[in-house]
Design a protein around this motif. Structure first.
Motif, short mmCIF file in Angstrom:
data_model
loop_
_atom_site.label_atom_id
_atom_site.label_comp_id
_atom_site.label_asym_id
_atom_site.label_seq_id
_atom_site.Cartn_x
_atom_site.Cartn_y
_atom_site.Cartn_z
N ALA A 67 0.95 -1.18 -0.16
CA ALA A 67 0.00 -0.01 0.01
C ALA A 67 0.78 1.40 0.08
CB ALA A 67 -0.73 0.13 1.24
N LEU A 68 2.07 1.33 0.81
CA LEU A 68 2.60 2.42 1.04
C LEU A 68 3.95 2.55 0.01
CD1 LEU A 68 2.80 2.39 4.91
CD2 LEU A 68 1.35 3.86 3.51
N ARG A 69 4.55 1.59 -0.29
CA ARG A 69 5.55 1.64 -1.36
C ARG A 69 5.56 0.18 -2.24
NH1 ARG A 69 10.63 3.99 0.62
NH2 ARG A 69 11.12 3.38 -1.56
N PRO A 70 4.82 0.34 -3.08
CA PRO A 70 4.22 -0.79 -3.81
C PRO A 70 5.69 -1.37 -4.76
CG PRO A 70 3.40 1.18 -4.90
CD PRO A 70 4.15 1.72 -3.61
N ARG A 71 6.49 -0.70 -5.13
CA ARG A 71 7.84 -1.28 -5.82
C ARG A 71 8.38 -2.04 -4.77
NH1 ARG A 71 12.31 1.79 -9.19
NH2 ARG A 71 13.03 -0.32 -10.23
N PHE A 72 8.66 -1.75 -3.65
CA PHE A 72 9.16 -2.44 -2.30
C PHE A 72 8.43 -3.60 -2.06
CE2 PHE A 72 9.80 -3.28 1.93
CZ PHE A 72 10.91 -4.05 2.02
N GLY A 73 7.40 -3.24 -1.79
CA GLY A 73 6.26 -4.24 -1.29
C GLY A 73 5.85 -5.25 -2.28
N SER A 74 6.06 -4.95 -3.37
CA SER A 74 5.67 -6.26 -4.21
C SER A 74 6.85 -7.17 -4.39
CB SER A 74 5.45 -5.65 -5.81
OG SER A 74 6.60 -5.13 -5.99
N LEU A 75 8.02 -6.76 -4.19
CA LEU A 75 9.10 -7.75 -4.16
C LEU A 75 9.10 -8.65 -2.82
CD1 LEU A 75 12.05 -5.75 -5.69
CD2 LEU A 75 10.64 -7.50 -6.51
N LEU A 76 8.68 -8.01 -1.56
CA LEU A 76 8.51 -8.55 -0.41
C LEU A 76 7.38 -9.59 -0.68
CD1 LEU A 76 9.22 -8.79 2.47
CD2 LEU A 76 7.29 -6.97 2.97
#
Length: 137
Positions: free
Chosen positions: A84-93
């Motif tokens: 939600a907050l940082r989709p580029r990082f969150g998607s990799l997580l």
């Protein structure tokens, strides 16, 4: 007679094309689903999550299976918030997390259908990652 002019706005209108729509759909599902599944690790309303845990995990980690599921739940909630907050990082997580789930299911030697479904989700999370640099602002 006074003349009034409409205030000008400097807000940028975001395009509503298919790429933007795809980004919003993926961002929404990879925010909401991990949070719901993470919360359910504390209630087991959807299923008994411990049955999806490979015995090698419980023999390696000296904790009861349900305690491990609580930790899993927290990680999933964090992953959803990260999308939600940082989709580029969150998607990799989410990609890494789904890969771990797939490996766990393959080690379990069961639930191959769920592992295949999670692979599809992993590909969707990768697509979100590829769309994020352009649309996540």
């Amino acid at each position: 007679m006074k003349s009034t002019t409409a205030p000008t706005t400097t807000a940028r209108k975001l395009p509503a094309g298919p790429e933007r729509q795809a980004f919003l759909l993926l961002r929404t599902v990879f925010t909401v689903a991990p949070i719901i599944f993470g919360l359910d690790k504390f209630t087991n309303l959807l299923t008994d999550w411990t049955m999806y845990l490979a015995p090698v995990v419980t023999s390696t980690v000296p904790m009861p299976a349900q305690t491990i599921m609580y930790i899993v739940g927290v990680v999933e909630i964090v992953a959803g918030l990260a999308v939600a907050l940082r989709p580029r990082f969150g998607s990799l997580l989410v990609v890494v997390w789904l890969l771990g789930i797939i490996v766990n299911l393959l080690l379990l030697g069961n639930f191959f259908d769920v592992a295949l479904r999670d692979f599809g989700l992993l590909v969707g999370a990768l697509a979100l990652n590829r769309l994020s640099p352009k649309w996540a602002r």
